[in-house]
Enzyme design. Structure first.
Site: not given
Ligand code: GLP
Length: 244
Positions: A68, A137, A139, A144
């Site tokens: 993404d 959440d 995702h 989402e």
């Molecule tokens: C973002 C990314 C996800 C990731 C999530 C959790 O939303 N798009 O791919 O898994 O954050 O991030 P973190 O690993 O910093 O908790």
């Protein structure tokens, strides 16, 4: 059925995840990897860099596709996911930058870009091993709650929860983009193997919903229950909500 491996510490889970990735590359040097951003995979990337520098792990023939990118952020922006990947992995290993793909957040025609991103994954032979994190959440990538479980690469609106979770990377919450381009849940499920890394108590509810809850668009990671080969690699805190 999602396999779960739990480790004492973030360092241990990162090493275990890196071992799975390095085994994949050693067995198939021209592997296609799906890569994730966020804090969770940083330890795994650090270990891959060490394996490249000290053990000769060779990325010369590897191709990668990131999940993404924020909509509207130039790839050169300090907070873009392209910059994140260059700084946390690509600049320190011998992958060819031309073989690394991150969706563009600034394409003139984002819908056409999304279609060509999917086509590029197919042309590369599909993703052999997909690395994921999980949002608080539930995702995966930026899918989402409410995202279709057969969704494809597309533009999405970010939830307030995600915007506030990710604000720590920006100067102020107002700087966090409100939209992103993301691989869909359906795109992710086509990977031959998936590993999801998660640590800390802030992820335990999302992890237990994903592993033991109903398969539901309200927790898009739960769709991984229908994938043939998915392993969650957790620390104790992230695993705390599981009945195992
Ligand atoms: C973002 C990314 C996800 C990731 C999530 C959790 O939303 N798009 O791919 O898994 O954050 O991030 P973190 O690993 O910093 O908790």
């Amino acid at each position: 059925m999602i396999q779960v491996h739990t480790y004492e510490s973030y360092e241990e889970l990162s090493k275990h995840a890196a071992k799975i990735v390095s085994d994949q590359i050693r067995i198939k040097p021209d592997s296609v990897l799906g890569l994730a951003t966020g804090s969770s995979p940083v330890g795994l990337y650090r270990e891959l860099i060490r394996m490249h520098q000290e053990d000769g792990l060779d990325f010369a023939n590897v191709t990668s596709f990131n999940l993404d990118e924020y909509l509207g952020l130039d790839p050169k922006h300090a907070q873009s996911y392209r910059t994140f990947m260059n700084q946390n992995l690509f600049n320190h290993i011998n992958i060819e930058i031309a073989k690394t793909h991150v969706p563009s957040g600034i394409a003139d025609d984002i819908a056409a870009m999304a279609l060509s991103y999917e086509q590029a994954i197919r042309d590369a032979g599909g993703i052999d091993l997909q690395i994921l994190g999980i949002g608080s959440d539930g995702h995966i990538a930026f899918n989402e709650p409410g995202s279709d479980l057969d969704s494809r690469t597309r533009v999405v609106d970010l939830e307030e929860q995600t915007i506030s979770d990710n604000a720590r990377f920006f100067e102020s919450i107002d700087d966090v983009p409100r939209q992103a381009i993301t691989m869909g849940v359906g795109t992710i499920l086509e990977a031959r193997e998936i590993i999801l890394v998660a640590n800390g108590e802030g992820k335990s509810a999302a992890v237990s919903d994903a592993v033991q809850g109903d398969v539901s668009t309200q927790c898009t990671a739960s769709a991984l229950q229908n994938h043939a080969k998915t392993t969650f690699i957790l620390d104790k805190a992230a695993a705390a909500g599981l009945n195992i």
